[in-house]
Design a protein around this motif. Structure first.
Motif, PDB file in Angstrom:
ATOM      1  N   GLU A 209       0.810  -1.216   0.000  1.00 14.86           N
ATOM      2  CA  GLU A 209       0.000   0.000   0.000  1.00 14.86           C
ATOM      3  C   GLU A 209       0.845   1.269   0.000  1.00 14.86           C
ATOM      4  N   LEU A 210       2.039   1.179   0.580  1.00 17.01           N
ATOM      5  CA  LEU A 210       2.918   2.353   0.688  1.00 17.01           C
ATOM      6  C   LEU A 210       4.295   2.050   0.097  1.00 17.01           C
ATOM      7  N   PRO A 211       4.421   1.990  -1.224  1.00 15.53           N
ATOM      8  CA  PRO A 211       5.715   1.666  -1.829  1.00 15.53           C
ATOM      9  C   PRO A 211       6.816   2.658  -1.463  1.00 15.53           C
ATOM     10  N   ALA A 212       6.456   3.887  -1.096  1.00  9.29           N
ATOM     11  CA  ALA A 212       7.465   4.863  -0.685  1.00  9.29           C
ATOM     12  C   ALA A 212       8.158   4.414   0.594  1.00  9.29           C
ATOM     13  N   LEU A 213       7.451   3.686   1.439  1.00 11.06           N
ATOM     14  CA  LEU A 213       8.043   3.165   2.673  1.00 11.06           C
ATOM     15  C   LEU A 213       9.147   2.164   2.348  1.00 11.06           C
ATOM     16  N   PHE A 214       8.907   1.314   1.358  1.00 11.88           N
ATOM     17  CA  PHE A 214       9.936   0.364   0.932  1.00 11.88           C
ATOM     18  C   PHE A 214      11.167   1.107   0.430  1.00 11.88           C
ATOM     19  N   ALA A 215      10.960   2.158  -0.344  1.00 14.31           N
ATOM     20  CA  ALA A 215      12.078   2.950  -0.862  1.00 14.31           C
ATOM     21  C   ALA A 215      12.887   3.554   0.283  1.00 14.31           C
ATOM     22  N   LYS A 216      12.210   3.995   1.342  1.00 11.50           N
ATOM     23  CA  LYS A 216      12.914   4.563   2.502  1.00 11.50           C
ATOM     24  C   LYS A 216      13.710   3.497   3.239  1.00 11.50           C
ATOM     25  N   ILE A 217      13.133   2.318   3.371  1.00  9.48           N
ATOM     26  CA  ILE A 217      13.850   1.214   4.036  1.00  9.48           C
ATOM     27  C   ILE A 217      15.112   0.882   3.255  1.00  9.48           C
ATOM     28  N   LYS A 218      14.976   0.787   1.954  1.00 11.98           N
ATOM     29  CA  LYS A 218      16.119   0.469   1.101  1.00 11.98           C
ATOM     30  C   LYS A 218      17.187   1.563   1.192  1.00 11.98           C
ATOM     31  N   ALA A 219      16.770   2.823   1.189  1.00 11.02           N
ATOM     32  CA  ALA A 219      17.714   3.944   1.280  1.00 11.02           C
ATOM     33  C   ALA A 219      18.444   3.934   2.617  1.00 11.02           C
ATOM     34  N   CYS A 220      17.734   3.623   3.692  1.00 10.34           N
ATOM     35  CA  CYS A 220      18.368   3.582   5.021  1.00 10.34           C
ATOM     36  C   CYS A 220      19.401   2.468   5.112  1.00 10.34           C
TER      37      CYS A 220
ATOM     38  N   GLU B 206      21.154   1.241   2.713  1.00  7.08           N
ATOM     39  CA  GLU B 206      22.311   1.666   1.930  1.00  7.08           C
ATOM     40  C   GLU B 206      23.097   2.748   2.659  1.00  7.08           C
ATOM     41  N   LYS B 207      22.394   3.649   3.332  1.00  2.16           N
ATOM     42  CA  LYS B 207      23.047   4.725   4.086  1.00  2.16           C
ATOM     43  C   LYS B 207      23.899   4.153   5.216  1.00  2.16           C
ATOM     44  N   TRP B 208      23.439   3.065   5.813  1.00  4.30           N
ATOM     45  CA  TRP B 208      24.172   2.435   6.922  1.00  4.30           C
ATOM     46  C   TRP B 208      25.287   1.524   6.427  1.00  4.30           C
ATOM     47  N   GLY B 209      25.480   1.478   5.107  1.00  3.71           N
ATOM     48  CA  GLY B 209      26.541   0.656   4.552  1.00  3.71           C
ATOM     49  C   GLY B 209      26.141  -0.789   4.339  1.00  3.71           C
TER      50      GLY B 209
END
Length: 64
Positions: A8-19, A21-24
């Protein structure tokens, strides 16, 4: 990853993926559809591995 919320919230998945990657962390994250069947399909895979004694093999199941 599979969840009705992520569907329902694909933007949430994008944020999880970005985080991650940000944490290495570079996990292979995929948003898969039909989250209502994910638990059933995962359990089926586990049972097949166990019954056929294929615990050390990576079987790839394709669900359409």
């Amino acid at each position: 990853m599979s969840s009705p919320l992520l569907e329902e919230l694909p933007a949430l998945f994008a944020k999880i993926k970005a985080c991650t990657e940000k944490w290495g962390l570079i996990p292979r994250l995929y948003l898969i559809g039909n989250s209502n069947s994910a638990t059933l399909l995962g359990a089926s895979s586990l049972i097949i591995h166990h019954v056929l004694q294929l615990d050390n093999y990576n079987l790839k199941f394709h669900y359409q």
